[in-house]
Design an enzyme around this catalytic site. Sequence first.
Site: not given
Ligand code: SF4
Lengths: 520, 434
Positions: A36, A282, A417-418
């Site tokens: 994460d 324009d 445009g032009l």
């Molecule tokens: S598997 Fe999913 S929840 Fe687990 S660390 Fe990887 S991204 Fe995060």
Amino acid sequence: MKLTMWTYEGPPHVGAMRVAASMKGVHYVLHAPQGDTYADLLFTMIERRQSRPPVTYTTFQARDLSGSTADIFKSACQEAVLRFKPEALLVGSSCTAELLQDDPGGLSRTLDISVPVVPLELPSYQKKETWGAAETFYRLVRSFAGHGQRATDIAPNSCNILGPTSLGFRNRDDITEIVALLKGIGIDIRVVAPLGASPIDLSRLPDAAFNIVLYPEIADVTARWLQKTYGMPFVSTVPIGVGATRQFLADVRQMAGLEASDHGDASLGGTDRLTWYTKSVDSNYLTNKRVFIFGDATHAIAAARIASRELGFKVCGLGTYMREFARDVRAAALEYGVEPLISDDHLEVEQAIIDARPELVLGTQMERHIAKRLRVPCAVISSPVHVQDFPARYSPQMGFEGANVIFDSWVHPLMMGLEEHLLSMFRDDFEFHDNASASHLHADGAAPAALSVVASTSASTVADLVEDASWTSDAEKELKKIPFFVRGKARRNTEAFAADRGINPITVETLYDAKAHFAR
Amino acid sequence: MNQTSPTPCAPVATIRQRGQHEVFCGLTSIIWLHRKMQDAFFLVVGSRTCAHLIQSAAGVMIFSEPRFATAIMEERDLAGMADMHDELDGVVEKLLQRRPDIRMLVLVGSCPSEVIKLDLQRAAERLNHRLAPKHRVISYSGSGIETTFTQGEDNFLAALVADNAANSAQDKACDLVIAGCLADVVEDQFSRLLTAMGVENFCFLPGRQSDGVPRIGPKTRYILAQPYLGATAAALEALGATRINAIFPLGEEGTTEWLRAIAQSFGVSETLFDTVTSGPRQRARQAISHYRPMLEGRSVFLFPDSQLEPSLARYLCREAGAEIIEIGSPYLHREHVAGEFALLPVGVSVSEGQDVEVQIDRCRAANPDLIVCGMGLANPFEAEGRVTKWSIEFAFTPIQGYEQAGDLAELFARPLMRNAILAEGSRSFGGGRP
Ligand code: SF4
Ligand code: SF4
């Protein structure tokens, strides 16, 4: 279970990170596995932030699951407080930790931490990033502005600005623009939050007369709470576009008890050029260009209004990935006579774009890629965004300067445009062969390759995706006589026209029938 | 070159760390795995976080419709209102409707699916019942509680090997398995060299197609092309294959020793080996020499990322003349990297696992000339005036083999060159900067 290829929003704890990273003196201890930590790169890479976001991840592993994850959480909290000395600590779980039920809030209370702790409950399997940001901001404001008495002698021209966050689309520049604009009309801005605010600043929110909600997705809940608790009214007009900016200034003046101004706003920290530029000859070629719009609710609704009222485009599609604000987008779509698209499935959005046959797409990073594949010009108007949407130059979306920026960035991908006329006049000249592109666009087609100029590669164009129609050789020859920069559109329109009526193959006749049908 | 002469069994002074890890989880390897195996689809069974991770690590939306996706679990799945296995079947059905061309469907476990003990192996077996042989279904874990970054590939290859034991499409066992994802161009180069040496009947794991997985027999020998393949090695050995021990094919030396180990194992004569390799060796040395002046004597600190760190450090130290301050690795497979450490100077600091804050403190104190680290750390270090190289490029760029030995040097040298150019640029205006 939902099948997802790409997502418009991250999980709610990423929203909490955005709020933590926006503020000063806030640290977030997130009970989460190591993977994460990818979320850090959203800030350090995409936004090019110079410091790491203020987040400690507990990074528990499988072997900790047998019982020590709570201890890991506790020591992470203690170490984070010692090391970062925050003024406030946010604690919470990511999706995995939510399943462990360690209860970060409860655990932190056992720790005797010297700073205020704000526990976050962000249900990862129900909610998403923006909701997480709004909830986090609300929890922080409740914790810090929730006590004490409101002063009695509050100056009526004092206000707070609520909503800007880290990773928000052009929020950094919007704030500069709006603050200058408001100072210009004599408004006293007390606190801007969450971007740049500290927890102490949050406790001062009730000391202003009213609030301004610039980004309702983030700050609406908080503004409503402040209204209920302290009777603070708020301005909710979002100043994107010239008309909306004027309206916004009028609303603020009224709320601040200032005289309405009758002498334009040109003197106020910005010059409106959009109005004249769209009026100049324009811009004639912009008339009724078909625009497909998709993004967060606020930016999408504002874009639709600017497109149709201020630039003279035709809105051919409008939608948002934010179910929470679906009602507003539905109402807006009704106004422009299009079917609202409320979806967070990018494949559905792609199909809607193909069906709408736009000449310009205004969307997020996702739609940028869709439009690129379809070879339709595109400008980005909303998060999620990529590194190039944090430009080095000053480029707000809000206020008069924001409107100028919008004019440039939407019109730039289109052919001038032009130039359109000149190209048509000289189309048989050897320099203006079919592969020449507009002079301001990159020759290799990597830049928005408008109008199928480079249709030679294998990538699919809108035409391919619409229908595998067959053309008689006469019709094909006739099509070649049409200037190349509108040929793509002519092909698309004709094929759609033929498909609708079950015509196959397409003849010269069909080509001109379609031309007559789509004439405007 | 570094002055310390390598001792055969340099004792590894390991700093063991337990604190915040700042490394991607194993799901990340799907980004290169799905490019490699062109008829496989990777379906992560996880959360919105998992979907967001892959998309953020891949750079938002670089593929129109990628061959990976996430089956995002929702409240009703967890609350038991929906049967997870039924739900998964539904997702798979939807997916295969869209992509009937998929030959191999890979179910990838995540932290959430593991915490709730969703048995993906069972799910794969059940799905195979219905879908095989048109689609083959296998499973592995790429979760962050079990794996870091490249270990996702390790688990995938191990699953392939195990599945293949039962279902190989090849009828003849392979003599030599080269295990670990390599770029196609690198595979082709190695193929040419091995063929020229008379080594035949070798195969790469994974292959470019899902049915190209080699059959493993008791006579099969295998060599690792990547250092992070502990589970894969175990799976191969369980089928009777034996490992050819070597350092990893990074740089001229690494590539030569790696190829030599194969040559020796297959009885290739020294003369033939030299004839085949001398040209490419010469080219590799020449390419490296171009960058060596920029790297020689420079101190380098490597944060843990792909487990390639010991091999990268060996290369930097022995072929580019850099000084290594710390080699961080999320995990050390001691047996597989023993050869690398034997070539490193005695007493070089090694850390396994991570406590990122403490490691950043150590790094700042050491003040290295170059920091090799992940994307979460790089810009903050740059903002402190330090020079960094993103480690993720070592996983995404072809760096193995002779013809890439110079490219590898360039990857390290570029940030230093860039820094020098910018420093020169700001000096040339004689303090014109505020
Ligand atoms: S598997 Fe999913 S929840 Fe687990 S660390 Fe990887 S991204 Fe995060
Ligand atoms: S361009 Fe985007 S995807 Fe590529 S490295 Fe930069 S941030 Fe990552």
